[in-house]
Design a protein around this motif. Structure first.
Motif: not given
Ligand code: NAP
Ligand code: MG
Length: 524
Positions: A185, A214, A265, A289, A422
């Protein structure tokens, strides 16, 4: 709580007084126990790792909210094995009993809504109403999955009988869980976007491993406690914390995972999709995403509604919603008046400690987002004009946090890269367009397709619904131009680069994504 009040993102602007009082009480209680250490929960037990990390408040980075475990690849394996071991019992349990346990989890969440909301306000930097909304949404998402399981009678359906002479041949369609489901998440809706997918996976009969961002381990730890305290058996849910790049990657790379829901993301989601495809066969991958959500404003729009709706969706949660209104296309004849109203409303936004009841905007999530804001505003200052904002706040109460000003940008050439990128920050770009067709062309000309908004006549709204490429679309909504979806009302999901399944969470077709179909043909 006043019996008539139901908290959703659309009703949060006028809550009863009691809601504020209870939030304030919970906040004091939470503040009195900050800085404690919390384990992961694997197979029903608290598990501690050699290395730790802190969750600090982005509003004041001196404040350590809690200390959490930096889980390793071994912890990932241990959690997945625990989930695998629990799967036969959980999947074979009568679905009515599973639903009963999940309804107990909903009770736990609702019982702790103010406490979880207070922690989330401090940990994410969400204002108090947004934080409470996130927790309430979690309960409603899980409830929706329970309701769908009941409404569909466990997804067992009798099909036609084969027209065989001399035999009786019956057919049943049965949906069954896949096995171990991984839920990863994002930071911005830590409760709803962990609990919603986790709830669906569990109701369907899968066992789960959940990993929060994190930046938000504390909020999700409290959600995990709700599952634990509801009496979910050991191993059915497992909560682990640590970096996505190591722990998260180990989970994705493991052959012990049968399905994934990732919300986050585009870049990380696509990497997970590709890595997960390296297994011996295709496994279900639910990706939710990013977005680059357009709003189109017609010359016939009610500009008062448009201005408030756009302001709320541009700057709620500091622009860090996947559904944020990040691009606005305005028909020429109303451009000046609408931008003037938007500037007025934006200048009135109160920025500060997100737990304070009068504050609308808190800080952005972390140092990286703060630096991104500085970089983007630098880039935008050269190509466009700031109508508001464009800078960070560093004085007085802002000195220890990541506070950015709500930024409206005009005159940015339509071929500038940031119309398609974005930013995930309180930055919204505004364009003057000659007509609605041109606005639609621009609106659809991105790789994303999450949400979209429109203001105009009812006939024009129909045209908008017919032509816009997005999973959640709103017309003439002052509560939010592009934000504020609620399970059962506006199921949430995206088209194109915004999602992988084409079916929305909290909606009619979501729960079956967590099950595969089996046909039972019996000849007597
Ligand atoms: P993110 O950086 O993509 O991280 C999301 C999750 O993935 C975190 O728990 C992260 O852990 C984990 N992660 C990172 N690298 C990974 C890997 N290689 N393997 C497995 N897991 C990994 O996103 P964010 O910054 O938390 O959230 C913002 C993004 O989410 C935006 O792009 C937003 O548009 C999107 N979003 C989409 C929706 C939807 O419903 N479509 C809803 C909310 C948010 P760490 O934190 O430890 O890196
Ligand atoms: Mg933090």
């Amino acid at each position: 709580m006043a019996e008539t009040f139901k908290l959703t993102y659309a009703t949060m602007f006028n809550p009863p007084e009691e809601l504020h009082e209870r939030f304030d009480e919970a906040l004091e209680a939470v503040k009195a126990r900050l800085g404690q250490e919390y384990g992961m929960i694997i197979n029903g037990e608290d598990v501690f790792a050699a290395e730790k990390f802190e969750s600090r408040s982005p509003a004041n980075t001196d404040v350590v909210l809690g200390v959490f475990q930096k889980g390793t690849a071994e912890d990932a394996e241990r959690a997945l094995k625990a989930a695998r071991a629990a799967f036969p019992m959980w999947s074979k349990m009568k679905w009515q009993d599973r639903v009963a346990l999940m309804r107990k989890a909903i009770e736990q969440i609702e019982k702790r809504i103010f406490e979880i909301g207070a922690v989330m306000a401090m940990e994410v930097g969400k204002n108090r109403m947004e934080a409470l909304g996130d927790v309430a949404e979690t309960a409603d998402l899980i409830r929706y999955s329970c309701d769908m399981m009941e409404k569909n009678d466990g997804y067992v359906v009798e099909m036609g009988r084969d027209p065989l002479v001399g035999f009786k041949s019956t057919n049943y369609s049965v949906l069954k869980p896949y096995g171990v489901w991984l839920v990863v998440s994002p930071f911005n809706f830590p409760s709803a976007l962990t609990g919603g997918p986790a709830g669906a996976a569990l109701v369907a009969g899968n066992t789960i491993v959940m990993k929060p961002a994190t930046d938000t381990p504390f909020t999700v730890r409290l959600l995990a406690e709700c599952f634990r305290d509801a009496g979910l058996p050991e191993g059915v849910f497992n909560f682990i914390t640590g970096p996505g790049s190591t722990l998260g990657q180990a989970l994705v790379d493991s052959p012990l995972v049968d399905g994934i829901t990732f919300t986050g993301s585009y870049d990380v989601g696509m990497k997970i999709f590709r890595d997960f495809a390296r297994g011996p066969y295709v496994r279900p991958t639910i990706l939710e995403l990013g977005g680059k959500n357009p709003t189109i404003v017609s010359r016939n729009a009610d500009l008062e509604k448009a201005a408030i709706g756009i302001m709320r969706s541009a700057f709620g949660l500091q622009g860090q919603k996947c559904s944020a209104a990040s691009r606005v296309y305005i028909e020429e004849p109303v451009y000046d008046e609408l931008t003037e109203r938007l500037v007025d409303l934006t200048n009135k936004i109160k920025i500060g400690d997100p737990t304070d009841r009068s504050v609308y905007m808190g800080p952005v999530i972390n140092q990286k987002a703060y630096q991104d804001f500085k970089n983007f505003t630098e880039e935008l200052s050269q190509a466009g004009t700031f109508l508001t904002g464009g800078k960070v706040l560093t004085d007085g109460e802002y000195a220890r946090g990541y506070f950015c000003t709500p930024t409206l940008v005009a005159d940015l050439p339509l071929d500038h890269r940031l119309w398609k990128y974005e930013m995930f920050l309180p930055i919204t770009t505004l364009a003057r367009v000659p007509n609605l067709d041109r606005a639609m062309e621009e609106a659809n000309n991105v790789n994303y397709g999450l949400t979209a908004g429109f203001y105009g006549t009812k006939e024009e709204a129909k045209w908008f619904f017919d032509n816009i490429q997005a999973g959640v679309t709103y017309a003439n909504r002052p509560q939010g131009a592009t934000t504020g979806a609620w399970p059962g009302f506006q199921p949430f999901g995206g088209w194109k680069g915004s999602g992988s399944t084409g079916k929305n969470g909290g909606g009619l077709y979501y729960l079956p994504l967590y099950m595969h179909e089996q046909i039972h043909n019996l000849v007597e």
